[in-house]
Design a protein around this motif. Structure first.
Motif, PDB file in Angstrom:
ATOM      1  N   ILE A  21      -0.288  96.036  48.304  1.00  0.00           N
ATOM      2  CA  ILE A  21       0.156  95.299  47.129  1.00  0.00           C
ATOM      3  C   ILE A  21      -1.266  95.188  46.268  1.00  0.00           C
ATOM      4  CG2 ILE A  21       0.669  93.333  46.024  1.00  0.00           C
ATOM      5  CD1 ILE A  21       2.552  92.807  48.552  1.00  0.00           C
ATOM      6  N   GLY A  22      -1.490  95.963  45.214  1.00  0.00           N
ATOM      7  CA  GLY A  22      -2.553  95.652  44.230  1.00  0.00           C
ATOM      8  C   GLY A  22      -2.310  94.558  43.151  1.00  0.00           C
TER       9      GLY A  22
ATOM     10  N   ASN B 131      -2.476 101.761  45.435  1.00  0.00           N
ATOM     11  CA  ASN B 131      -1.421 100.768  46.025  1.00  0.00           C
ATOM     12  C   ASN B 131      -0.115 101.240  45.985  1.00  0.00           C
ATOM     13  OD1 ASN B 131      -3.020  98.157  46.881  1.00  0.00           O
ATOM     14  ND2 ASN B 131      -3.739  98.884  44.840  1.00  0.00           N
ATOM     15  N   ASP B 132       0.699 100.766  46.697  1.00  0.00           N
ATOM     16  CA  ASP B 132       2.360 101.077  46.489  1.00  0.00           C
ATOM     17  C   ASP B 132       2.871 100.096  45.565  1.00  0.00           C
ATOM     18  OD1 ASP B 132       2.060 103.058  48.555  1.00  0.00           O
ATOM     19  OD2 ASP B 132       2.257 101.300  49.806  1.00  0.00           O
TER      20      ASP B 132
ATOM     21  N   VAL C 216       1.057  85.760  45.582  1.00  0.00           N
ATOM     22  CA  VAL C 216       1.298  87.090  45.659  1.00  0.00           C
ATOM     23  C   VAL C 216       0.890  87.751  46.797  1.00  0.00           C
ATOM     24  CG1 VAL C 216       0.537  89.432  44.502  1.00  0.00           C
ATOM     25  CG2 VAL C 216       0.763  87.280  43.166  1.00  0.00           C
ATOM     26  N   LYS C 217      -0.134  87.312  47.677  1.00  0.00           N
ATOM     27  CA  LYS C 217      -0.625  87.686  48.834  1.00  0.00           C
ATOM     28  C   LYS C 217      -0.944  89.382  48.828  1.00  0.00           C
ATOM     29  CE  LYS C 217       1.717  84.492  52.032  1.00  0.00           C
ATOM     30  NZ  LYS C 217       2.038  83.530  51.189  1.00  0.00           N
ATOM     31  N   PRO C 218      -1.741  89.581  47.980  1.00  0.00           N
ATOM     32  CA  PRO C 218      -2.413  91.039  47.649  1.00  0.00           C
ATOM     33  C   PRO C 218      -3.038  91.626  48.843  1.00  0.00           C
ATOM     34  CG  PRO C 218      -3.678  89.631  46.279  1.00  0.00           C
ATOM     35  CD  PRO C 218      -2.504  88.610  47.167  1.00  0.00           C
ATOM     36  N   THR C 219      -2.993  93.065  48.840  1.00  0.00           N
ATOM     37  CA  THR C 219      -3.996  93.759  49.820  1.00  0.00           C
ATOM     38  C   THR C 219      -5.191  93.656  48.933  1.00  0.00           C
ATOM     39  OG1 THR C 219      -2.015  94.999  50.201  1.00  0.00           O
ATOM     40  CG2 THR C 219      -4.005  95.863  51.169  1.00  0.00           C
ATOM     41  N   LYS C 220      -5.308  94.011  47.852  1.00  0.00           N
ATOM     42  CA  LYS C 220      -6.569  94.334  46.860  1.00  0.00           C
ATOM     43  C   LYS C 220      -6.261  93.702  45.551  1.00  0.00           C
ATOM     44  CE  LYS C 220      -7.742  99.151  48.644  1.00  0.00           C
ATOM     45  NZ  LYS C 220      -7.915 100.428  48.157  1.00  0.00           N
ATOM     46  N   ALA C 221      -7.339  93.066  45.327  1.00  0.00           N
ATOM     47  CA  ALA C 221      -7.417  92.280  43.792  1.00  0.00           C
ATOM     48  C   ALA C 221      -8.483  92.978  42.982  1.00  0.00           C
ATOM     49  CB  ALA C 221      -7.501  90.807  43.783  1.00  0.00           C
ATOM     50  N   TYR C 222      -8.033  93.232  41.753  1.00  0.00           N
ATOM     51  CA  TYR C 222      -8.727  93.975  40.661  1.00  0.00           C
ATOM     52  C   TYR C 222      -9.541  93.033  39.654  1.00  0.00           C
ATOM     53  CZ  TYR C 222      -6.967  97.921  43.306  1.00  0.00           C
ATOM     54  OH  TYR C 222      -6.825  98.800  44.352  1.00  0.00           O
TER      55      TYR C 222
END
Length: 279
Positions: A23-24, A47-48, A139-145
């Protein structure tokens, strides 16, 4: 593209799509521009699933009039998000995020919060930390931008993630600029014509300061920048600092082993603009 206003709804949807999915996440305050879209496009590549939040966070404004005047363009924002194939938008109300207690959590960012912006915007980074931490929990993201225009904010969020052991990778993205060099910002739309024409001087001066930093000491470069802005009647320099990229401490002498960055804040009329450049 799915749009949610409630924490529970967006969490349930993300959870249902989460199986073996990266998750991005791109947190925004709306009034979107090409700089935001570049973050979303990068998140799409890596991300997917991409989630974007649109929320004007009241706790990070040190001046009430700035909160009131901050541009709110949700319909246009949703149209732009659709154009870059965003998957999920989370656009909550202040009540949804804070209930009846719109206050900041107190953070210790290892002193990063007392440099530059922290000297001029009391409580700003506690507000940033509060909202970003809450959004990460939702959100519990994998990556945050995050864009590097707010480089101090980027370093503070990295510190918060480390100290609170939040399982997310923080990705810093290059500053997205107008053709004339002005860093893209939601505030740019509020500039008068004259101030908009004068504003590219900020980046032009940063580039010249970078060249000078190669052969001159830091204090001389700072003095030169301050003098340059005295010649600009439409732009008022609030600060120009050369700092260590990691600690954000202002430097006096260069060390070839360290990475440095120049930071600037300028008033163009009533609009405050910030920028920075790697040295």
């Amino acid at each position: 593209m799915l749009v949610f206003a409630k924490k529970k709804s967006v969490q349930q949807k993300i959870e249902s799509l989460k199986k073996a999915t990266s998750i991005g996440f791109v947190p925004t305050m709306g009034a979107l521009h090409k700089g935001h879209l570049s973050l979303i496009e990068r998140a799409k590549k890596e991300n997917d699933l991409v989630v974007v939040s649109v929320f004007v966070n009241p706790t990070q404004f040190d001046k009430q009039e700035d909160l009131i005047n901050y541009p709110k363009t949700i319909e246009k924002d949703l149209s732009l998000l659709k154009s870059v194939f965003c998957d999920i938008v989370f656009a909550p109300s202040a009540h949804e995020i804070y209930a009846n207690n719109i206050t900041s959590q107190a953070f210790d960012f290892d002193g990063l919060e007392f440099q530059m912006e922290g000297k001029f915007r009391t409580g700003h980074f506690d507000g940033v930390g509060t909202i970003v931490k809450r959004l990460f929990e939702i959100v519990k993201p994998t990556k945050a931008y995050f864009g590097e225009k707010d480089f101090q904010q980027l370093q503070i969020i990295r510190t918060m993630v480390k100290k609170h052991q939040i399982p997310v990778k923080i990705v810093g993205c290059d500053i997205y600029r107008e053709d004339d060099g002005l860093a893209m910002s939601s505030r740019n739309t509020r500039l008068t014509k004259a101030h908009r024409e004068a504003a590219p001087f900020i980046y032009k001066t940063l580039k010249q300061a970078k060249v000078k930093f190669g052969t001159e000491n830091a204090l001389d470069v700072v003095g030169w920048v301050e003098n340059e802005f005295k010649k600009q009647p439409l732009l008022e320099l609030e600060y120009f600092e050369i700092a260590d990229e990691e600690t954000l401490q202002t430097i006096k002498n260069k060390d070839i082993k360290q990475k440095y960055r120049a930071f600037i804040a300028v008033f163009a009329g009533e609009i405050r603009l910030i920028d920075n450049i790697s040295l």
